[in-house]
Scaffold this active site. Structure first.
Site, PDB file in Angstrom:
ATOM      1  N   CYS A 114      15.912  25.420 -29.055  1.00 39.22           N
ATOM      2  CA  CYS A 114      16.471  24.607 -29.985  1.00 39.22           C
ATOM      3  C   CYS A 114      17.947  24.103 -29.642  1.00 39.22           C
ATOM      4  CB  CYS A 114      16.450  25.411 -31.476  1.00 39.22           C
ATOM      5  SG  CYS A 114      17.013  24.252 -32.610  1.00 39.22           S
ATOM      6  N   HIS A 156       8.338  23.723 -36.298  1.00 42.83           N
ATOM      7  CA  HIS A 156       9.921  24.136 -35.815  1.00 42.83           C
ATOM      8  C   HIS A 156      10.568  22.955 -36.761  1.00 42.83           C
ATOM      9  CE1 HIS A 156      13.036  25.019 -32.927  1.00 42.83           C
ATOM     10  NE2 HIS A 156      13.672  24.137 -33.573  1.00 42.83           N
ATOM     11  N   GLU A 157      10.474  21.885 -36.692  1.00 42.16           N
ATOM     12  CA  GLU A 157      11.320  20.715 -37.352  1.00 42.16           C
ATOM     13  C   GLU A 157      11.227  20.895 -38.737  1.00 42.16           C
ATOM     14  OE1 GLU A 157      13.552  19.568 -35.518  1.00 42.16           O
ATOM     15  OE2 GLU A 157      12.453  19.924 -33.626  1.00 42.16           O
ATOM     16  N   HIS A 160      13.580  23.450 -40.084  1.00 42.05           N
ATOM     17  CA  HIS A 160      14.938  22.977 -40.234  1.00 42.05           C
ATOM     18  C   HIS A 160      15.526  22.675 -41.457  1.00 42.05           C
ATOM     19  CE1 HIS A 160      16.686  23.561 -36.324  1.00 42.05           C
ATOM     20  NE2 HIS A 160      15.991  23.035 -35.615  1.00 42.05           N
TER      21      HIS A 160
HETATM   22 ZN    ZN Z   1      15.417  23.265 -33.548  1.00 44.34          ZN
END
Ligand code: ZN
Length: 184
Positions: A114, A156-157, A160
């Site tokens: 990341c 993953h996004e 966030h």
């Molecule tokens: Zn990330």
């Protein structure tokens, strides 16, 4: 923004772009639950442009989320079409406003990195297939079935947007966290 640990490093594009600065862990915005977007206005259009440009500029990057550039709104972009693992199975550029995972299947462990955690990579378990709904960059509701690398990138996004980093999902802090030698 994140990239596969083993993705080839690419130089920054020669064309200047409005690439935004990526916030690094432990910046508090990265740990904050983002607000939903309520109106698709110019502010959101500009945010989407910034996210796309920032993603494209990142070395091997396949996604970036708004909090990574300091905006605490539920917007992220994903594009795995240029990556070795994702190029045969993807939806191209996905602009996702207020994304929600409707269903998930399977589980697999993959090494993740990341841009907000530049010094480490880690092994993370994710669903191997997901169904996700969102509003696209034109303000149109969409739903997508994603699998493999693209599904991992989306998860993953979206993490966030809820204040989670891959560090929060490492399978084992003893054996699943790796110090990165060369990020760029
Ligand atoms: Zn990330």
């Amino acid at each position: 923004m994140w990239r596969l640990a083993s993705a080839p490093l690419r130089p920054f594009p020669s064309d200047p772009m409005p690439v935004q600065k990526i916030l690094h862990y432990p910046h508090p915005i990265l740990k904050t639950i983002c607000r939903p977007v309520t109106v698709m206005d110019d502010e959101i259009a500009n945010l989407v442009t910034d996210l796309i440009d920032t993603m494209r500029a990142g070395p091997g990057s396949v996604g970036v989320a708004a909090p990574q550039i300091g905006v605490s709104l539920r917007v992220c972009v994903v594009d795995v079409s240029q990556s070795k693992l994702g190029r045969d199975n993807n939806h191209g550029l996905l602009v996702m406003v207020n994304p929600e995972i409707l269903s998930r299947e399977g589980a697999a462990i993959m090494r993740e990195g990341c841009m907000s955690v530049p010094d480490y990579t880690g092994d993370v378990e994710r669903a191997t297939a997901i169904s996700v709904s969102f509003t696209d960059g034109e303000g149109i509701p969409q739903s997508v079935e994603a699998s493999g690398f693209e599904a991992v990138a989306i998860q993953h996004e979206m993490d966030h947007l809820d204040g989670f980093l891959f560090l929060d999902r490492i399978v084992s802090l003893k054996t699943g966290l790796f110090r990165r030698k060369n990020y760029r």
